[in-house]
Design a protein around this motif. Structure first.
Motif, PDB file in Angstrom:
ATOM      1  N   TRP A   1       0.718 -14.035 -10.663  1.00 53.60           N
ATOM      2  CA  TRP A   1       0.268 -12.862 -11.409  1.00 53.60           C
ATOM      3  C   TRP A   1      -0.406 -11.835 -10.494  1.00 53.60           C
ATOM      4  N   LEU A   2      -0.707 -12.252  -9.236  1.00 47.86           N
ATOM      5  CA  LEU A   2      -1.274 -11.289  -8.280  1.00 47.86           C
ATOM      6  C   LEU A   2      -0.193 -10.620  -7.432  1.00 47.86           C
ATOM      7  N   SER A   3       1.084 -10.838  -7.777  1.00 48.92           N
ATOM      8  CA  SER A   3       2.209 -10.188  -7.068  1.00 48.92           C
ATOM      9  C   SER A   3       2.026  -8.686  -6.989  1.00 48.92           C
ATOM     10  N   PHE A   4       1.383  -8.121  -7.979  1.00 46.26           N
ATOM     11  CA  PHE A   4       1.105  -6.683  -8.071  1.00 46.26           C
ATOM     12  C   PHE A   4       0.573  -6.113  -6.758  1.00 46.26           C
ATOM     13  N   TYR A   5      -0.159  -6.935  -6.021  1.00 43.83           N
ATOM     14  CA  TYR A   5      -0.848  -6.448  -4.829  1.00 43.83           C
ATOM     15  C   TYR A   5      -0.071  -6.660  -3.534  1.00 43.83           C
ATOM     16  N   TYR A   6       1.105  -7.286  -3.616  1.00 46.66           N
ATOM     17  CA  TYR A   6       1.764  -7.729  -2.387  1.00 46.66           C
ATOM     18  C   TYR A   6       3.167  -7.156  -2.203  1.00 46.66           C
TER      19      TYR A   6
ATOM     20  N   THR B   1       0.807  -1.226   0.000  1.00 46.47           N
ATOM     21  CA  THR B   1       0.000   0.000   0.000  1.00 46.47           C
ATOM     22  C   THR B   1       0.839   1.273   0.000  1.00 46.47           C
ATOM     23  N   GLY B   2       1.539   1.609   1.091  1.00 45.61           N
ATOM     24  CA  GLY B   2       2.131   2.938   1.227  1.00 45.61           C
ATOM     25  C   GLY B   2       3.586   3.032   0.804  1.00 45.61           C
ATOM     26  N   GLN B   3       4.473   2.966   1.793  1.00 45.64           N
ATOM     27  CA  GLN B   3       5.892   3.180   1.482  1.00 45.64           C
ATOM     28  C   GLN B   3       6.469   2.095   0.579  1.00 45.64           C
ATOM     29  N   THR B   4       6.044   0.859   0.779  1.00 47.29           N
ATOM     30  CA  THR B   4       6.613  -0.206  -0.061  1.00 47.29           C
ATOM     31  C   THR B   4       6.131  -0.069  -1.498  1.00 47.29           C
ATOM     32  N   TRP B   5       4.909   0.328  -1.659  1.00 44.70           N
ATOM     33  CA  TRP B   5       4.410   0.595  -3.021  1.00 44.70           C
ATOM     34  C   TRP B   5       5.295   1.659  -3.680  1.00 44.70           C
ATOM     35  N   MET B   6       5.570   2.740  -2.948  1.00 46.22           N
ATOM     36  CA  MET B   6       6.442   3.802  -3.486  1.00 46.22           C
ATOM     37  C   MET B   6       7.825   3.250  -3.852  1.00 46.22           C
TER      38      MET B   6
ATOM     39  N   LEU C   1      -5.994   2.923   1.027  1.00 46.46           N
ATOM     40  CA  LEU C   1      -5.165   2.289  -0.004  1.00 46.46           C
ATOM     41  C   LEU C   1      -5.375   0.772  -0.041  1.00 46.46           C
ATOM     42  N   ALA C   2      -5.660   0.184   1.116  1.00 47.91           N
ATOM     43  CA  ALA C   2      -5.768  -1.282   1.165  1.00 47.91           C
ATOM     44  C   ALA C   2      -7.127  -1.802   0.689  1.00 47.91           C
ATOM     45  N   ALA C   3      -8.195  -1.018   0.930  1.00 47.55           N
ATOM     46  CA  ALA C   3      -9.552  -1.540   0.658  1.00 47.55           C
ATOM     47  C   ALA C   3      -9.745  -2.018  -0.795  1.00 47.55           C
ATOM     48  N   PRO C   4      -9.340  -1.213  -1.803  1.00 49.80           N
ATOM     49  CA  PRO C   4      -9.548  -1.715  -3.177  1.00 49.80           C
ATOM     50  C   PRO C   4      -8.704  -2.947  -3.495  1.00 49.80           C
TER      51      PRO C   4
ATOM     52  N   PHE D   1       4.964  11.111   2.396  1.00 54.21           N
ATOM     53  CA  PHE D   1       3.695  10.556   1.924  1.00 54.21           C
ATOM     54  C   PHE D   1       2.666  10.621   3.062  1.00 54.21           C
ATOM     55  N   LEU D   2       1.668  11.461   2.896  1.00 53.43           N
ATOM     56  CA  LEU D   2       0.589  11.515   3.885  1.00 53.43           C
ATOM     57  C   LEU D   2      -0.553  10.667   3.343  1.00 53.43           C
ATOM     58  N   CYS D   3      -0.546   9.401   3.754  1.00 53.76           N
ATOM     59  CA  CYS D   3      -1.522   8.493   3.144  1.00 53.76           C
ATOM     60  C   CYS D   3      -2.562   8.070   4.168  1.00 53.76           C
ATOM     61  N   ARG D   4      -3.463   7.280   3.707  1.00 54.21           N
ATOM     62  CA  ARG D   4      -4.482   6.686   4.584  1.00 54.21           C
ATOM     63  C   ARG D   4      -4.413   5.188   4.320  1.00 54.21           C
ATOM     64  N   ASP D   5      -3.908   4.489   5.318  1.00 56.23           N
ATOM     65  CA  ASP D   5      -3.610   3.072   5.129  1.00 56.23           C
ATOM     66  C   ASP D   5      -4.783   2.266   4.578  1.00 56.23           C
ATOM     67  N   SER D   6      -5.918   2.390   5.225  1.00 58.21           N
ATOM     68  CA  SER D   6      -7.031   1.513   4.846  1.00 58.21           C
ATOM     69  C   SER D   6      -7.681   1.966   3.540  1.00 58.21           C
TER      70      SER D   6
END
Ligand SMILES: NC(=O)c1ccc[n+]([C@@H]2O[C@H](COP(=O)([O-])OP(=O)(O)OC[C@H]3O[C@@H](n4cnc5c(N)ncnc54)[C@H](O)[C@@H]3O)[C@@H](O)[C@H]2O)c1
Length: 440
Positions: free
Chosen positions: A390-395, A249-254, A364-367, A357-362
């Motif tokens: 192929w779902l690595s995109f989300y993890y 979701t947040g920093q790791t996505w970045m 970003l995670a909900a979708p 990054f001023l994010c909102r954890d949930s």
């Protein structure tokens, strides 16, 4: 590339149940959001299954359908939600306590959410030390507990007249457990459940129960859960799709956006320091060093795999990578992350990149929960089983076959995801070669 013949894919008829171990910030934000979209009050922002298009064929063909029109996914109107949690709060109370969504967004879906009441959980304080709740199953052995989960799954399916189910782990991060002998084979795992072996955590019991009931399992937290040889084997044997670990979701996505950019330009890295403050319950759980260790392992693995120091020692040998999470209650779910990236350019000149990054954890995670449930269900109907790479995109820490390096680069992951959909639907892969447009 030439198209493959399409696979036989069962249609998405009937209702799909989405079961979440954990009814906290992420799960309730997910459920409230789906209901809000169904009522036309918001758009499913952040969800590929709902909003993304997929290009098919040559650019000149102008074919870019929505993914949900290209592949047969369950419709949002056909989703039914269920959960387990040691805290007995219904989804409305849990959402209010989580403090992610404003009262004005919860109010229109309040009666819907208050109807989602968590089933008693398989929960043990030794694996998540900071949570205390009375809504917990009792059983003589871990096997008994897992059998109770199977019964819950069957009853939920019958009660709601569901055609299919998917399970997404949205519960707390458990303490760090190394894969050991109890996880090596199905037989050893089942024996260990009967013997109440300490290395069998609750998340593994949910995973086992899901697979035994033919329910795809996606793991949103970094704990091992389904990522053991025993459960991977079981998922293959029983033709059940599984995936994990840890929502990206947040920093790791970045990181998985910026690091491939540095490498693509052959810029060096001396160090990457990430810290953040968050004050939700997840932050409180991660304040326990044993749970943080599980998260840290998941977050640290990303950069080395993307940057390949062994292949590029001049650029990436011995860079320093530090990850900190600080529990700071005033911020609630609104995490603030800081990254300081020390990079190196031409003639060894140092430069710095700062990300705040001023994010909102949930938020970003909900979708991600939605997409994983819909794609896991689709995978099962398409005859896919075992690890869904192929779902690595989300993890943050994608599961892969033994001996394989996971793919962390977000854009390679996206290509892998879309090419898998093209492959399953009998469309040509997109190579981005593009020479054909210039050959007369
Ligand atoms: N929000 C994000 O950006 C993000 C990203 C990656 C991973 N995650 C992971 O997702 C999970 C959920 O996050 P959250 O913010 O909703 O946390 P949360 O603390 O708000 O909710 C977790 C819920 O799980 C429950 N729980 C704990 N053990 C359980 C068990 N054995 N069975 C059933 N329920 C159990 C807790 O009581 C709690 O209600 C966490 O593991 C978190 O690390 C979240």
């Amino acid at each position: 590339m030439t198209p493959t013949s399409p696979r036989p894919i069962a249609p998405a008829t009937g209702r799909l149940g989405i079961l979440t171990p954990g009814l906290g910030a992420v799960a309730t934000t997910f459920m409230a959001g789906v209901e809000s979209v169904r009522r036309g009050r918001s758009k499913p922002i952040g969800s590929l299954t709902q909003m993304a298009t997929i290009r098919l064929g040559k650019r000149t063909e102008q074919r870019s359908p929505l993914i949900r029109e290209f592949v047969p996914l369950a419709a949002l109107d056909d989703l039914v939600f269920g959960a387990w949690d040691p805290i007995p709060d219904d989804a409305l109370t849990a959402a209010r306590k989580a403090g992610v969504l404003e009262a004005s967004d919860l109010e229109p879906v309040a009666s819907f959410l208050s109807g989602i009441v968590p089933m008693p959980a398989v929960f043990d304080n030794r694996y998540v030390t900071r949570i205390h709740g009375p809504n917990v199953k009792k059983g003589r052995t871990k096997r008994d507990l897992a059998e109770q989960l199977r019964e819950d799954i069957r009853q939920f399916k019958a009660r709601h007249g569901l055609a299919r189910l998917a399970m997404v782990w949205c519960a707390s991060t458990e303490i760090f457990i190394q894969p050991g002998p109890a996880h090596a084979t199905i037989e050893a795992f089942e024996k260990a459940m009967l013997a109440n072996d300490e290395s069998i955590a609750p998340s593994m019991l949910y995973a086992w129960a899901a697979i035994m009931e033919g329910v795809p399992y996606a793991n949103g937290a970094p704990n091992l859960a389904v990522d053991t040889p025993a459960l991977i084997r079981l998922a293959n044997d029983r033709a059940v799709p599984i995936s994990g670990k840890d929502f990206k979701t947040g920093q790791t996505w970045m990181k998985t956006v910026i690091a491939p950019g540095l490498k693509a330009r052959m810029l060096g890295l001396r160090g990457w320091y990430s810290t953040n403050i968050l004050g939700n319950r997840d932050g409180e759980v991660l304040d326990d060093p044993a749970s943080f260790k599980t998260k840290e392992e998941s977050k640290l693995s990303v950069l080395h795999t993307i940057l390949q120091p062994a292949l590029y020692p001049d650029l990436y040998k011995d860079f320093s990578h530090v990850v900190r999470i600080n529990y700071y209650p005033p911020r609630g779910d609104n995490k603030e992350g800081w990254d300081n990236i020390d990079i190196v350019g031409w003639m060894n000149y140092p430069m710095q990149i700062k990300v705040n990054f001023l994010c909102r954890d949930s938020i970003l995670a909900a979708p991600i929960v939605l997409d994983l449930a819909l794609f896991s269900d689709f995978a099962q109907r398409a005859g896919m089983k075992g690890i869904q790479e192929w779902l690595s995109f989300y993890y943050k820490s994608p599961m892969v076959a033994a001996g394989l390096q996971p793919e962390h680069d977000l854009f390679i992951q996206q290509t892998k995801l879309k090419n898998t959909l093209r492959h399953l639907m009998g469309e040509a892969q997109i190579t981005h070669l593009g020479l054909e447009y210039y050959e007369s």
